[in-house]
Design a protein around this motif. Structure first.
Motif, PDB file in Angstrom:
ATOM      1  N   ARG A   4      10.023   2.450 -10.861  1.00  0.00           N
ATOM      2  CA  ARG A   4       8.719   2.251 -11.489  1.00  0.00           C
ATOM      3  C   ARG A   4       7.696   1.941 -10.399  1.00  0.00           C
ATOM      4  O   ARG A   4       7.975   1.169  -9.475  1.00  0.00           O
ATOM      5  N   LEU A   5       6.513   2.542 -10.520  1.00  0.00           N
ATOM      6  CA  LEU A   5       5.482   2.379  -9.492  1.00  0.00           C
ATOM      7  C   LEU A   5       4.170   1.897 -10.101  1.00  0.00           C
ATOM      8  O   LEU A   5       3.093   2.197  -9.591  1.00  0.00           O
ATOM      9  N   GLY A   6       4.263   1.139 -11.206  1.00  0.00           N
ATOM     10  CA  GLY A   6       3.054   0.682 -11.880  1.00  0.00           C
ATOM     11  C   GLY A   6       2.267  -0.360 -11.111  1.00  0.00           C
ATOM     12  O   GLY A   6       1.097  -0.597 -11.413  1.00  0.00           O
ATOM     13  N   GLU A   7       2.875  -0.992 -10.112  1.00  0.00           N
ATOM     14  CA  GLU A   7       2.201  -1.991  -9.286  1.00  0.00           C
ATOM     15  C   GLU A   7       2.633  -1.779  -7.844  1.00  0.00           C
ATOM     16  O   GLU A   7       3.667  -1.155  -7.575  1.00  0.00           O
ATOM     17  N   PRO A   8       1.873  -2.323  -6.881  1.00  0.00           N
ATOM     18  CA  PRO A   8       2.271  -2.175  -5.478  1.00  0.00           C
ATOM     19  C   PRO A   8       3.617  -2.837  -5.212  1.00  0.00           C
ATOM     20  O   PRO A   8       3.979  -3.822  -5.859  1.00  0.00           O
ATOM     21  N   PRO A   9       4.372  -2.304  -4.251  1.00  0.00           N
ATOM     22  CA  PRO A   9       5.643  -2.928  -3.889  1.00  0.00           C
ATOM     23  C   PRO A   9       5.403  -4.198  -3.068  1.00  0.00           C
ATOM     24  O   PRO A   9       4.313  -4.411  -2.528  1.00  0.00           O
ATOM     25  N   VAL A  10       6.432  -5.009  -2.970  1.00  0.00           N
ATOM     26  CA  VAL A  10       6.439  -6.113  -2.012  1.00  0.00           C
ATOM     27  C   VAL A  10       7.171  -5.603  -0.779  1.00  0.00           C
ATOM     28  O   VAL A  10       8.379  -5.327  -0.830  1.00  0.00           O
ATOM     29  N   VAL A  11       6.452  -5.437   0.311  1.00  0.00           N
ATOM     30  CA  VAL A  11       7.040  -4.897   1.531  1.00  0.00           C
ATOM     31  C   VAL A  11       7.577  -6.046   2.368  1.00  0.00           C
ATOM     32  O   VAL A  11       6.810  -6.883   2.858  1.00  0.00           O
ATOM     33  N   VAL A  12       8.885  -6.095   2.526  1.00  0.00           N
ATOM     34  CA  VAL A  12       9.530  -7.163   3.282  1.00  0.00           C
ATOM     35  C   VAL A  12       9.580  -6.827   4.763  1.00  0.00           C
ATOM     36  O   VAL A  12       9.428  -7.696   5.619  1.00  0.00           O
ATOM     37  N   ASN A  13       9.761  -5.552   5.075  1.00  0.00           N
ATOM     38  CA  ASN A  13       9.825  -5.138   6.478  1.00  0.00           C
ATOM     39  C   ASN A  13       9.441  -3.673   6.567  1.00  0.00           C
ATOM     40  O   ASN A  13       9.780  -2.873   5.702  1.00  0.00           O
ATOM     41  N   ARG A 112       3.199   4.992   9.418  1.00  0.00           N
ATOM     42  CA  ARG A 112       2.762   4.470  10.728  1.00  0.00           C
ATOM     43  C   ARG A 112       1.588   3.514  10.571  1.00  0.00           C
ATOM     44  O   ARG A 112       1.498   2.499  11.280  1.00  0.00           O
ATOM     45  N   GLN A 113       0.688   3.836   9.647  1.00  0.00           N
ATOM     46  CA  GLN A 113      -0.422   2.922   9.392  1.00  0.00           C
ATOM     47  C   GLN A 113       0.091   1.601   8.830  1.00  0.00           C
ATOM     48  O   GLN A 113      -0.395   0.518   9.199  1.00  0.00           O
ATOM     49  N   ALA A 114       1.094   1.663   7.952  1.00  0.00           N
ATOM     50  CA  ALA A 114       1.686   0.434   7.413  1.00  0.00           C
ATOM     51  C   ALA A 114       2.300  -0.401   8.527  1.00  0.00           C
ATOM     52  O   ALA A 114       2.165  -1.635   8.556  1.00  0.00           O
ATOM     53  N   VAL A 115       2.981   0.256   9.469  1.00  0.00           N
ATOM     54  CA  VAL A 115       3.566  -0.461  10.607  1.00  0.00           C
ATOM     55  C   VAL A 115       2.481  -1.149  11.422  1.00  0.00           C
ATOM     56  O   VAL A 115       2.625  -2.309  11.841  1.00  0.00           O
ATOM     57  N   ALA A 116       1.360  -0.439  11.628  1.00  0.00           N
ATOM     58  CA  ALA A 116       0.296  -0.968  12.481  1.00  0.00           C
ATOM     59  C   ALA A 116      -0.396  -2.181  11.872  1.00  0.00           C
ATOM     60  O   ALA A 116      -0.769  -3.119  12.589  1.00  0.00           O
ATOM     61  N   ALA A 125      -0.620  -3.053   4.285  1.00  0.00           N
ATOM     62  CA  ALA A 125       0.645  -2.362   4.535  1.00  0.00           C
ATOM     63  C   ALA A 125       1.312  -1.980   3.215  1.00  0.00           C
ATOM     64  O   ALA A 125       1.846  -0.876   3.069  1.00  0.00           O
ATOM     65  N   ALA A 126       1.278  -2.893   2.240  1.00  0.00           N
ATOM     66  CA  ALA A 126       1.855  -2.599   0.931  1.00  0.00           C
ATOM     67  C   ALA A 126       1.133  -1.433   0.266  1.00  0.00           C
ATOM     68  O   ALA A 126       1.761  -0.593  -0.393  1.00  0.00           O
ATOM     69  N   ALA A 127      -0.200  -1.365   0.437  1.00  0.00           N
ATOM     70  CA  ALA A 127      -0.963  -0.262  -0.149  1.00  0.00           C
ATOM     71  C   ALA A 127      -0.557   1.074   0.473  1.00  0.00           C
ATOM     72  O   ALA A 127      -0.426   2.089  -0.231  1.00  0.00           O
ATOM     73  N   GLU A 128      -0.360   1.090   1.789  1.00  0.00           N
ATOM     74  CA  GLU A 128       0.046   2.327   2.464  1.00  0.00           C
ATOM     75  C   GLU A 128       1.446   2.757   1.999  1.00  0.00           C
ATOM     76  O   GLU A 128       1.697   3.944   1.740  1.00  0.00           O
ATOM     77  N   VAL A 129       2.363   1.809   1.885  1.00  0.00           N
ATOM     78  CA  VAL A 129       3.715   2.137   1.434  1.00  0.00           C
ATOM     79  C   VAL A 129       3.695   2.591  -0.019  1.00  0.00           C
ATOM     80  O   VAL A 129       4.429   3.516  -0.417  1.00  0.00           O
ATOM     81  N   TRP A 130       2.858   1.970  -0.837  1.00  0.00           N
ATOM     82  CA  TRP A 130       2.729   2.372  -2.252  1.00  0.00           C
ATOM     83  C   TRP A 130       2.275   3.823  -2.350  1.00  0.00           C
ATOM     84  O   TRP A 130       2.821   4.616  -3.131  1.00  0.00           O
TER      85      TRP A 130
END
Length: 273
Positions: A4-13, A112-116, A125-130
């Motif tokens: 499910r992608l209804g909300e942004p993920p929690v990016v741990v790493n 790469r933008q999320a990493v930066a 970063a979470a927005a980029e991964v989402w």
């Protein structure tokens, strides 16, 4: 698998993983985290007893709690994100491994933008991964019954503002001009040129209604920089001139008023947004 992608993920790493230098095999398990990987090498991945071939441009999404085994052929580098996904939004079925095809550069740029930005701005970063996850979720849908059609559509959608030709689109999809033409007609029900025209006018309608971009800028943004041609295309496909479409949006925003006067001239170059 479903997600499910209804909300942004929690990016741990999130980062760049380099493997296969001192050890050809990695075996591990993340009990609570999804794994998103974008690969730049050839290897083999085994998840849940099923082995998948890894090729450059492939992307995998592995759910939590799965035992993962990688077999490398040498130094191997990939972009990755470890994350928690929400339980809101409609379910989507996504293959564990997919060929990102024409989407590979965009997925790489997002990760790469999320990493930066992750160390200073984890929310960004979470927005980029989402955004990357949504792209991954749509890969199978975009590809349709034939992957070349999906690659062609991805190329068109990424380059609507640029000149587009059927031979160039066919090269991006990895097939011949004639083959793409036949596949497109069979699977989309339209010609390649017809699809491009429709998508440009749909995007133009959106920008005229929802943005304050000047009309010449809207025309350029959808790849029809000639204002006379843009005006004619809007009249033919959308039933009104760009100025009239923009005026109706403004009128609706102010609670009504007299209907806009349809322009009779062929050129919208002097139109005010």
């Amino acid at each position: 698998m479903t997600l499910r992608l209804g909300e942004p993920p929690v990016v741990v790493n999130v980062g760049v993983g380099v493997h296969g230098v001192s050890n050809r095999r990695d075996v591990f398990l993340l009990p609570d985290l999804w794994q998103l990987h974008l690969y730049g090498y050839t290897a083999r991945l085994t998840v849940g007893g099923t082995t998948q071939a890894i090729r450059p441009g492939h992307v995998s999404l592995i759910p939590p709690g799965e035992r993962v085994s990688y077999l490398y052929n040498g130094r191997s580098e990939h972009l990755y994100a470890h994350l928690r996904l929400p339980d809101r939004g409609p379910e989507r079925t996504v293959p564990l491994m997919q060929d990102a095809g024409a989407e590979t550069p965009l997925l790489g740029s997002l990760l790469r933008q999320a990493v930066a930005v992750a160390p200073a701005t984890p929310v960004m970063a979470a927005a980029e991964v989402w955004a990357a996850l949504w792209r991954v979720a749509h890969l199978a849908e975009a590809a349709g019954p034939h992957a070349a059609v999906g690659a062609a559509i991805a190329h068109i959608e990424s380059n609507l503002a640029e000149p587009l030709s059927v031979p160039a689109i066919a090269r991006a999809a990895g097939i011949s001009h004639n083959h793409l033409t036949r596949l497109f007609r069979a699977e989309i029900g339209d010609t390649v040129v017809g699809y491009i025209r429709r998508r440009r006018l749909e995007q133009a309608l959106h920008l005229l209604r929802e943005s304050t971009l000047p009309i010449p800028a809207v025309a350029a943004a959808v790849g029809i920089a000639d204002l006379q041609a843009f005006n004619k295309a809007c009249r033919r496909e959308l039933g009104a001139s760009p100025r009239a479409i923009r005026s109706r949006r403004t009128e609706a925003a102010h609670g009504g008023g007299p209907p806009p006067r349809e322009e009779t001239g062929p050129d919208e170059g002097s139109a005010k947004p």
